[in-house]
Scaffold this active site. Structure first.
Site, mmCIF file in Angstrom:
data_model
loop_
_atom_site.group_PDB
_atom_site.id
_atom_site.type_symbol
_atom_site.label_atom_id
_atom_site.label_comp_id
_atom_site.label_asym_id
_atom_site.label_seq_id
_atom_site.Cartn_x
_atom_site.Cartn_y
_atom_site.Cartn_z
ATOM 1 N N GLY A 168 0.811 -1.209 0.000
ATOM 2 C CA GLY A 168 0.000 0.000 0.000
ATOM 3 C C GLY A 168 0.842 1.256 0.000
ATOM 4 C CB CYS B 62 9.260 -2.931 3.965
ATOM 5 S SG CYS B 62 8.564 -2.896 2.294
ATOM 6 C CG LEU B 63 4.282 0.780 5.622
ATOM 7 C CD1 LEU B 63 3.828 1.460 4.341
ATOM 8 C CD2 LEU B 63 3.076 0.153 6.328
ATOM 9 C CD GLN C 282 7.889 2.487 1.705
ATOM 10 O OE1 GLN C 282 6.721 2.315 2.071
ATOM 11 N NE2 GLN C 282 8.381 1.905 0.618
ATOM 12 C CG ASN D 2 6.632 -7.457 -2.119
ATOM 13 O OD1 ASN D 2 6.383 -7.075 -3.267
ATOM 14 N ND2 ASN D 2 5.733 -8.057 -1.366
ATOM 15 N N GLY E 193 6.541 -0.918 -3.910
ATOM 16 C CA GLY E 193 6.264 -0.108 -5.089
ATOM 17 C C GLY E 193 6.442 1.374 -4.839
ATOM 18 C CG HIS F 152 11.213 -7.689 3.123
ATOM 19 N ND1 HIS F 152 10.057 -7.713 3.862
ATOM 20 C CD2 HIS F 152 10.987 -6.835 2.095
ATOM 21 C CE1 HIS F 152 9.164 -6.914 3.303
ATOM 22 N NE2 HIS F 152 9.710 -6.370 2.227
ATOM 23 C CD GLU G 292 11.494 -10.099 6.739
ATOM 24 O OE1 GLU G 292 10.698 -10.096 5.793
ATOM 25 O OE2 GLU G 292 12.249 -9.131 7.001
#
Length: 300
Positions: free
Chosen positions: A162, A189-190, A193, A231, A233, A273, A275
């Protein structure tokens, strides 16, 4: 999505065929696709909208399916966290799998980490537990006051698909309060961000995104190159980072930002990632770095 169908399992640890595993989890798998041609298309035109359809007789209304794909609004402005976050707080003590022993339990934790669940992976929790942490997982909309009331030694911000700016509407104020409280914080990741958003940075939609394993990332602090799994976008816009946010990692594919650390505050994050272990152990040092940060902070 595969070019050829998966054959029967060859590992002695396998308990069932991949098809059975996918069906048990309601996951769609596709074979018979020219994945190299698809990769070339995405590289040239960016990430397309797509529809997966099944019709036993093989008769499809292609025009209708194309209209359905075009009608999808895309990820910009879309908050997907409510679909994947936990609904209540829970504790985690399972540690990583070991050869010949399987999973174990964390019985003598040294630190307490609160993991904010934006769609967290179990292996992240295992690695935190295996690093000596008692882990409490809280839903995505948990307030900073409630997190701090748990008296964490550190806070972990996990990943989710998302638009980070959409999730950030409610998550960023919480992260800002945690930073101001000087709680050691680690994001993936998120989480990376949103840490950037919390200190004034911006995120942008990528042309094709980064997905899969074998993504080389350089640690600017050590010069080490890690083979990572990604992973996402969206990416943190390097030029938007404030002076007190130091870039620590970059993608060697396109030079995009892959990590930051805050100057004078115990917080850092990475876009990839660790992990997922694509290296397989190239990036596991990040969990040790987080625990070392917690230990140093407690020693003050």
């Amino acid at each position: 999505m595969l070019r050829t169908a998966i054959t029967a399992p060859s590992s002695y640890r396998a308990t069932r065929h991949l098809d059975q595993w996918l069906r048990s989890r309601g996951v769609i798998g596709l074979s018979g696709l020219d994945t190299r041609a698809l990769t070339s298309l995405i590289r040239e035109k960016g990430m397309p909208n797509a529809v997966i359809a099944h019709e036993p007789a093989g008769v499809f209304d292609l025009a209708a399916l194309a209209r359905e794909a075009r009608a999808w609004p895309g990820l910009v402005g879309m908050d997907l966290v409510p679909q994947v976050t936990s609904v209540q707080r829970f504790a985690w003590d399972e540690t990583p799998w070991r050869w010949g022993k399987g999973y174990a339990r964390q019985e003598a934790p040294k630190f307490h980490v609160v993991a904010v669940d934006y769609g967290i992976k179990r292996n992240i929790l295992r690695l935190l537990a295996g690093s000596g942490c008692r882990v409490t997982v809280v839903p995505a909309r948990t307030s900073a006051a409630d997190i701090l009331a748990l008296e964490p030694d550190g806070v972990f911000l996990c990943y989710c698909p998302g638009d980070p700016a959409a999730t950030g509407e409610y998550a960023v104020p919480v992260i800002r309060n945690l930073i101001e409280a000087r709680v050691p914080t680690f994001g993936i990741c998120l989480g990376h961000q949103m840490l950037a958003l919390a200190v004034g940075g911006r995120t942008v939609k990528m042309h094709q995104g980064h997905h899969g394993a074998n993504h080389p990332v350089k640690d600017l602090k050590t010069g080490k190159v890690e083979i990572t799994s990604m992973n996402h976008g969206f990416a943190v816009e390097r030029a938007s980072l404030p002076a007190d946010a130091e870039e620590t990692h970059v993608s060697l594919f396109d030079g995009s930002n892959c990590g930051i650390a805050l100057k004078g505050r115990p917080a850092f994050s990475v876009q990839y990632h660790p992990e997922a272990s694509p290296g397989p152990r190239d990036s596991l040092y990040l969990f040790a770095r987080f625990v070392d940060m917690i230990r140093a902070h407690r020693a003050r």
